[in-house]
Design an enzyme around this catalytic site. Structure first.
Site, PDB file in Angstrom:
ATOM      1  N   HIS A   1       8.462  -1.249  -4.094  1.00  0.00           N
ATOM      2  CA  HIS A   1       9.480  -0.506  -3.346  1.00  0.00           C
ATOM      3  C   HIS A   1      10.357  -1.456  -2.520  1.00  0.00           C
ATOM      4  O   HIS A   1      10.369  -2.659  -2.770  1.00  0.00           O
ATOM      5  CB  HIS A   1       8.822   0.577  -2.499  1.00  0.00           C
ATOM      6  CG  HIS A   1       7.834   1.391  -3.283  1.00  0.00           C
ATOM      7  ND1 HIS A   1       8.218   2.288  -4.244  1.00  0.00           N
ATOM      8  CD2 HIS A   1       6.470   1.387  -3.276  1.00  0.00           C
ATOM      9  CE1 HIS A   1       7.130   2.836  -4.793  1.00  0.00           C
ATOM     10  NE2 HIS A   1       6.064   2.295  -4.231  1.00  0.00           N
TER      11      HIS A   1
ATOM     12  N   GLU B   1       4.658   1.979   2.945  1.00  0.00           N
ATOM     13  CA  GLU B   1       4.131   1.157   1.858  1.00  0.00           C
ATOM     14  C   GLU B   1       5.013  -0.063   1.620  1.00  0.00           C
ATOM     15  O   GLU B   1       4.508  -1.168   1.360  1.00  0.00           O
ATOM     16  CB  GLU B   1       4.035   1.988   0.582  1.00  0.00           C
ATOM     17  CG  GLU B   1       3.500   1.210  -0.605  1.00  0.00           C
ATOM     18  CD  GLU B   1       3.551   1.977  -1.911  1.00  0.00           C
ATOM     19  OE1 GLU B   1       3.117   1.412  -2.931  1.00  0.00           O
ATOM     20  OE2 GLU B   1       4.037   3.126  -1.913  1.00  0.00           O
TER      21      GLU B   1
ATOM     22  N   HIS C   1       0.967  -2.816  -4.372  1.00  0.00           N
ATOM     23  CA  HIS C   1       1.200  -1.424  -3.979  1.00  0.00           C
ATOM     24  C   HIS C   1       0.075  -0.914  -3.096  1.00  0.00           C
ATOM     25  O   HIS C   1      -0.969  -1.553  -2.936  1.00  0.00           O
ATOM     26  CB  HIS C   1       1.292  -0.529  -5.215  1.00  0.00           C
ATOM     27  CG  HIS C   1       2.554  -0.677  -5.987  1.00  0.00           C
ATOM     28  ND1 HIS C   1       3.670   0.098  -5.763  1.00  0.00           N
ATOM     29  CD2 HIS C   1       2.891  -1.532  -6.987  1.00  0.00           C
ATOM     30  CE1 HIS C   1       4.632  -0.265  -6.587  1.00  0.00           C
ATOM     31  NE2 HIS C   1       4.181  -1.259  -7.344  1.00  0.00           N
TER      32      HIS C   1
ATOM     33  N   GLU D   1      -3.216  -1.449  -6.638  1.00  0.00           N
ATOM     34  CA  GLU D   1      -3.185  -0.400  -5.617  1.00  0.00           C
ATOM     35  C   GLU D   1      -4.289  -0.732  -4.617  1.00  0.00           C
ATOM     36  O   GLU D   1      -5.470  -0.543  -4.886  1.00  0.00           O
ATOM     37  CB  GLU D   1      -3.431   0.969  -6.257  1.00  0.00           C
ATOM     38  CG  GLU D   1      -2.327   1.441  -7.176  1.00  0.00           C
ATOM     39  CD  GLU D   1      -1.129   2.016  -6.429  1.00  0.00           C
ATOM     40  OE1 GLU D   1      -1.123   1.970  -5.187  1.00  0.00           O
ATOM     41  OE2 GLU D   1      -0.208   2.512  -7.105  1.00  0.00           O
TER      42      GLU D   1
END
Length: 299
Positions: free
Chosen positions: A89, A126, A181, A263
């Site tokens: 992101h 995040e 992430h 993740e």
């Protein structure tokens, strides 16, 4: 969380296990099973004028080049190797919803350019987490001699889009690419998982040459991540193996070099969020990933 992470019927867990990867780590790693806690002092220093836990100063609109270290690198076991780190992101995506909602080709279909990502209940985004961990990971890998490139450093108005993120790794001819992430799942869903590319061939996507190497990279990262952070493999994805194989992520589908997504935990669960917001734990997360990458590159 990956911005295109909705489950598909063809999504499946890979029949590896973190236990096996961790056992392999323990054969060669001194002090396996624990060690002194990192205190965060080894975190990657921010670029001049930047805070390591927040985005760097925005560059003018139109900045598109990935961030590459310009400083001389020490000689080390990873000298001659190139690693691309992809911070998931972008902190400023929220200000560019029109742009990030534009559809791009992922080889087997079309998906949004990017998304804003998730956050903890307290508002820790995040995108801030991924930049901070990526900075720490860069410093650790550069200390071993690797040439490290970031797909972005908070220096763009938005993105990069998922297809460009893959292209940056491909054009760098990276020996390994890791996309950092944190997930946004339900309370009670805890733990980390590493996402591996499935065998995909269609449109501009063909992962046939990277499925095995990416699986090796991911298994190594999972084993070291578990040992270094003390975190358990996800209790909600991957059948508690810590590994999940997917065919719906453009960043993996379009890659021609070994690549995985990590993740690190679930930002929406209070217990995981307490870890993800801790600087010392983020240093452990970076160390686990760095050791997994190094182990893979050293063979």
């Amino acid at each position: 969380m990956p911005y295109d992470d909705s489950p598909l019927p063809t999504r499946r867990a890979r029949p590896h296990s973190v236990a096996a990867a961790l056992a392999a780590v323990c054969l060669t790693a001194p002090g396996c099973g624990g060690g002194p806690e990192a205190d965060g002092t080894g975190a990657a220093p921010p670029r001049p004028g930047a805070d390591a836990s927040s985005p760097t100063a925005p560059a003018p609109a139109g900045t598109a080049s990935p961030t590459d270290s310009a400083k001389p690198l020490p000689k080390g076991p990873l000298t001659g190797r190139t690693v691309v780190i992809d911070p998931g992101h972008n902190p400023r995506n929220r200000d560019h919803t029109r742009e990030i909602n534009e559809m791009v080709d992922i080889g087997t279909g079309r998906k949004e350019c990017d998304t804003t990502g998730t956050s903890t209940d307290d508002g820790y985004a995040e995108a801030r987490f991924t930049l901070d961990v990526s900075h720490r990971l860069r410093t650790l890998l550069e200390a071993e001699g690797a040439r490290v490139r970031l797909t972005h450093d908070g220096d763009r108005p938005f993105g990069p889009c998922i297809d460009e993120r893959a292209r940056i790794g491909n054009e760098a001819k990276a020996d390994a690419v890791v996309s950092v992430h944190a997930d946004g799942s339900a309370v009670g869903n805890r733990g980390f998982h590493v996402i591996l590319p499935a065998g995909v061939k269609g449109g501009g996507a063909d992962t046939s040459e990277i499925v095995k190497s990416s699986a090796d990279l991911g298994a190594g990262i999972a084993g070291h991540f578990a040992r270094t952070t003390g975190s358990e493999p996800s209790n909600y994805v991957g059948g508690k193996t810590g590994l999940d194989t997917r065919n719906d992520l453009g960043g993996l589908n379009l890659s021609t070099v070994p690549k995985v997504f990590v993740e690190c935990g679930n930002m929406r669960d209070p217990k995981d969020a307490a870890l993800l917001t801790s600087a010392s734990w983020r240093q452990k997360a970076a160390r686990g990933m760095a050791d997994g990458i190094a182990g893979y590159l050293k063979g």
